[in-house]
Each structure stands twice: as C-alpha cells, then as structure tokens.
Design an enzyme around this catalytic site. Structure first.
Site, mmCIF file in Angstrom:
data_model
loop_
_atom_site.group_PDB
_atom_site.id
_atom_site.type_symbol
_atom_site.label_atom_id
_atom_site.label_comp_id
_atom_site.label_asym_id
_atom_site.label_seq_id
_atom_site.Cartn_x
_atom_site.Cartn_y
_atom_site.Cartn_z
ATOM 1 N N HIS A 286 -3.797 6.173 3.456
ATOM 2 C CA HIS A 286 -4.790 4.755 3.121
ATOM 3 C C HIS A 286 -3.799 3.892 3.867
ATOM 4 O O HIS A 286 -4.441 2.573 4.647
ATOM 5 C CB HIS A 286 -4.472 5.278 1.465
ATOM 6 N N ASP B 142 1.321 -0.994 -0.074
ATOM 7 C CA ASP B 142 -0.312 -0.021 -0.280
ATOM 8 C C ASP B 142 0.735 1.986 0.489
ATOM 9 O O ASP B 142 2.205 1.231 -0.820
ATOM 10 C CB ASP B 142 -0.563 -0.505 1.319
ATOM 11 N N SER C 201 -11.229 -0.675 -0.046
ATOM 12 C CA SER C 201 -10.002 -0.952 0.042
ATOM 13 C C SER C 201 -10.271 -1.462 1.572
ATOM 14 O O SER C 201 -9.237 -1.557 2.224
ATOM 15 C CB SER C 201 -9.454 0.309 0.093
#
Length: 518
Positions: free
Chosen positions: A205, A174, A399
């Site tokens: 994120h 990520d 996600s």
C-alpha cells in the site's frame, strides 16, 4: 475551533452527573451462546462511548487506551497506577499516555482529576493509492496527472506556475516503501512500528502511495504528481497492513520531532484513518495532526471508503478541520470532466461535529502506480490488478486520491514556500474545478488554477478556517456537543460494533473490500 477544558460539575469533574450503566444480558439474535448487552452511555463522562459500552459488555477484557491529560506535567504513570492500569508509553508532545487496562477500570480512569479524555487505541485503516518540457507527459499511461492539472504545471512556460515538486519533502505514514528504481531517488525510510524491524513494505500500500506522489518509470508511462519531490516514508504498520492509533500517533510525533529533515517536511500524507469514530475535539490522533498543522505542515488525509453511510465522515483525522480531507473522483478513465462523478465508495457528508467533508476530490478509481514487489500481499491477492509491465498495480480508494493532493501541495509550495497550511487549503479549495456529478459539493483539485491564484494574490492569500489555528493541549467537551446526534445512539456502539473493530479478522475483511473497489 478553540479547544477548551472540561467544565466542573458539583465541585468535581463530572461528579454526580455521571450515570450508572444499566445492563441487560440475554440471547443475541436468538443465539443463547451470544450475549446481548444494553448500557446507558454517559455523554458527560470523558470516556469514548465504545469504551463505556465495553466496560459493561466485557468488564475483564484487557485493552489499550490513549489518555489525554490536563497538562504535560501530569504524571501518566501515577494516573495508571491509581486506576489499576499498566503504563506503556508517554506521548509528551500532546500530553497523552498509552495505557493497558481492564475495561471495568476505564470508567474510574475517566473520573481521575488529571484526565481530560480516554480514547480507544483502535485499529488504523488504510484507504486503498521553466521554458520547454520539464517532464514529458507524451507517454503517460494514466490520466490522473492530467485531470489534477499537474501536466500543465510541469511544462508551464510561465515562471510563476512551473514546478515539479523539487526541494519539497513529503512524509508518507503508511505500510512503508520499497526503494524500487522509479521512486528510489530522494526517498528516505524509517520505521516507528514497535512490532516489526526494518522499513520495507511487505504489504504494498505505502509503495503505491509514494508512486502516486513521485513515481517516474524509465518510459515516462507512470509519473507521479510531483516527480522531483523528496519523500520520507514513515512505516507505521506491520507487513500485514495492521496498525493501531498509537502507531499513527507515534508516526505523527516522529514527523513533528524531525520536521527539519530534508530541508523541512512541508507535507504529510495520511492514506489511513482511525478505525474508531470519534469527535476531532477529543481524538488524540487529531490532536497530533493539529500539532503538525500548527507547525506549518500541510496534512492531507484520505476521506475513507464508506460512501454515504451515517458515520462515513466520523473517523479521525479525516473529520478534522485542520487538515485537507480528500474524496475520490471516478474519472471514467478519460481526461474530460463531462463524465466525472463522485466515486460511490467515497466517504462524504457531515461529521459528528457538523462539518462537511471531504474538502476536495481527486481521481481515486483504478489508479495505477508503483508495485512494491511481486511478492507483496496486494500483488498476491489481486494478480489481475497488475499492469502489463508487471511493475505497477491498480488500486482504488480515497487512499489513491489523497497522495495526488499531497503531490499538488508539493508543486504549490515549490513556487510559494511561504504559504501557511490554512492558505494552501484556501487556494486549493477556492480554485477547485466544479463537475456535474459532485456529491456533497467538494470540487476537483486543480493545481494549475491554484498556481495562477497564488501568483496573482502573492502575499495577500486568504486563509481557510478563518485563519485560526487550534490551541494545542486543550480539549473540548465534545461528548456533550454531539450528545444529540446518532453518535450517542447506544445501538451504534453495540456488541456487533465492538466485536468487529477489535476482532483480528477485521483487517482481512477490510482489505477485501477496500483494495478491490473496481
């Protein structure tokens, strides 16, 4: 699911079967400043349709591509030299090379005797996140650990079904992860992106995803699915969240090369996907994903946030049967299942190869988890998404659903470490919970039910995918296989598509859409 080599045509690969692109140039949308190009795409040529289009639309544009070869022994540097390309990188584990080339030379590259398939190096998308109580759920401020059954497993009084993820290592590919207190324990970070230094998360994120897996704040209000799991954060993107397929492949191959890390990496979470639609049979991203699956690593992939669009499930590696693709449930912020529906943004439907995705769903709307820092991009962009304590942020998307399933797998493997990826997939899918608002039939993951099934089945757990594993290093003529679908509709690969996916503004537009789905 066996991969196979391309067929020989007229004594040579493709040969006379290759079509000559036809070009029509004129004003697009009535604007004389824009070109409109029409090209005849050739399903027999082992070159991705977008690259075929680009060779006609912008022949002198220099791009980067991923080239799969006939064997690991094929010389990528020679292939590059003979095709007028520059050799950048060799992904030797999957017989794939990273090249830079003018688009007009891509068609010649596809005809090289040692080339199996040429793919775009497209942008990667993040889809935004024992007796007695082991982990108290009394103060939880979130509902998703309860919905997926984790709270029951944490505190199970039955030895066969009690787990917290201890001893299981999950790799998260990520934007990196910051070692904030609630995830710092048993967190290792590495960086494989060649454009940045350091493995910290300037975007926000990746830290959020890790928090969903194993976060645990001091008050017990925000607890991830497997709070005692180990996590290896593999930073594949820069601090704006941008990455290419080559970065994702580099990360996957890092995991493969370091799979013994931390007692053995058993799970990989990919809350990302390629930005270019491609059959899993030709995608180098899927090839690298399958390499991990074959080596005993369970790969969890976010389905994407394209809803029911025609191409919603066309993007690697979420379209690969050798992974567990996770869609997003809208739980309406309650622990009851009666009001649950499939989130409207959650990708679902048939892939270009006719497979139904996702495989399973987990909560993916308004998920609170660890904030990387008050200065990270997502905190600055969405200040109204911050929790009252200022240490957590609310994000929505597949996600956020995928890492819940990664945590679930960590719980399962703690108790039953001998399970293969195919067996894990079978247990999770077969034990999943039905709900009335399901979209394409994918059910809600239920780790408690999966634990019970594993305990009763023991060594006789069946396998998903018929127990088969892919043949790494071979490739199917997927172009021909999907030639009759919308995937080969020339209009799909038009100038607008090309511009959208290679434009630097793509990332801003994407994040404005995906990280603020409320």
């Amino acid at each position: 699911m066996q991969r196979r080599r391309f067929l020989q045509v007229s004594g040579a690969v493709l040969g006379a079967a290759t079509l000559t692109p036809l070009v029509r140039v004129g004003a697009a949308d009535g604007n004389p400043a824009k070109r409109h190009v029409t090209a005849v795409l050739d399903p027999a040529l082992p070159v991705h349709p977008m690259l075929q289009y680009g060779a006609v639309a912008e022949p002198d544009k220099v791009i980067r591509v991923l080239v799969q070869k006939t064997s690991k022994g094929s010389d990528g540097k020679s292939i590059a030299q003979e095709s007028g390309a520059t050799h950048l990188e060799d992904f030797s584990s999957i017989a794939c090379d990273h090249l830079e080339i003018k688009q007009k030379d891509v068609l010649k590259l596809g005809k090289h005797k040692d080339v199996l398939y040429v793919s775009p190096d497209g942008p990667v998308r993040q889809h935004a996140a024992a007796p007695g109580p082991i982990v108290s759920a009394a103060n939880l401020a979130t509902v998703y650990p309860t919905i997926v059954g984790a709270t029951t497993v944490w505190n199970s009084t039955t030895t066969d079904t009690a787990a917290t993820g201890k001893g299981i290592t999950v790799a998260v590919l990520d934007t990196g992860a910051n070692a904030v207190p609630e995830i710092a324990t048993n967190l290792t970070s590495v960086n494989v992106n060649q454009l940045v230094t350091g493995a910290t998360d300037g975007y926000g994120h990746g830290t959020h995803v890790v928090g969903v897996i194993k976060g645990r704040d001091s008050k017990g209000a925000y607890i991830g699915i497997a709070p005692n799991a180990n996590v290896v954060s593999v930073k594949i993107s820069d601090n704006t969240g941008a990455a290419q397929d080559a970065d994702l492949i580099r990360g996957l191959l890092w995991v493969y090369a370091n799979r013994a890390t931390g007692g053995g990496i058993r799970v990989v979470n990919l809350s990302v996907s390629s930005g270019i639609a491609q059959s899993y049979k030709t995608s180098p991203v899927c090839l690298a994903t399958e390499l991990l699956w074959q080596s005993g690593i369970v790969v969890i992939v976010a389905a994407g946030n394209r809803g029911s669009a025609t191409d919603a499930t066309w993007y690697p590696p979420a379209n690969d049967p050798y992974c567990i693709t996770v869609g997003a449930l809208d739980d309406n912020a309650t622990t009851t299942y009666a009001d649950d529906t499939l989130a409207t943004f959650s990708s679902r439907g048939a892939t270009q190869d006719g497979l139904q995705k996702p495989d399973i769903v987990a909560p993916g709307r308004k998920i609170y988890a660890t904030l990387a820092s008050p200065g990270c991009v997502l905190a600055q962009r969405f200040p109204d998404h911050l929790s009252a304590d200022g240490a957590h942020i609310r994000l929505s998307g597949t996600s956020m659903a995928a890492p819940q399933v990664a945590g679930v797998v960590a719980l399962l493997l703690e108790k039953y470490p001998g399970l293969t990826p195919n067996q894990v997939k079978y247990l999770l899918v077969s034990a999943a919970r039905s709900y009335s608002g399901a979209g394409n039939g994918a059910k809600i993951v239920d780790i408690n039910a999966a634990m019970v099934s594993a305990a009763s089945a023991r060594k006789s757990v069946p396998s998903a995918n018929g127990g088969n594993v892919p043949a790494i290093g071979l490739i199917a003529n997927a172009n021909a296989a999907v030639a009759g679908t919308a995937y080969w509709d020339t209009a799909y690969w038009d100038t607008a598509y090309w511009d959208a996916y290679w434009d630097t503004a793509y990332w801003d537009a994407y994040w404005d859409l995906s990280a603020n789905i409320d």
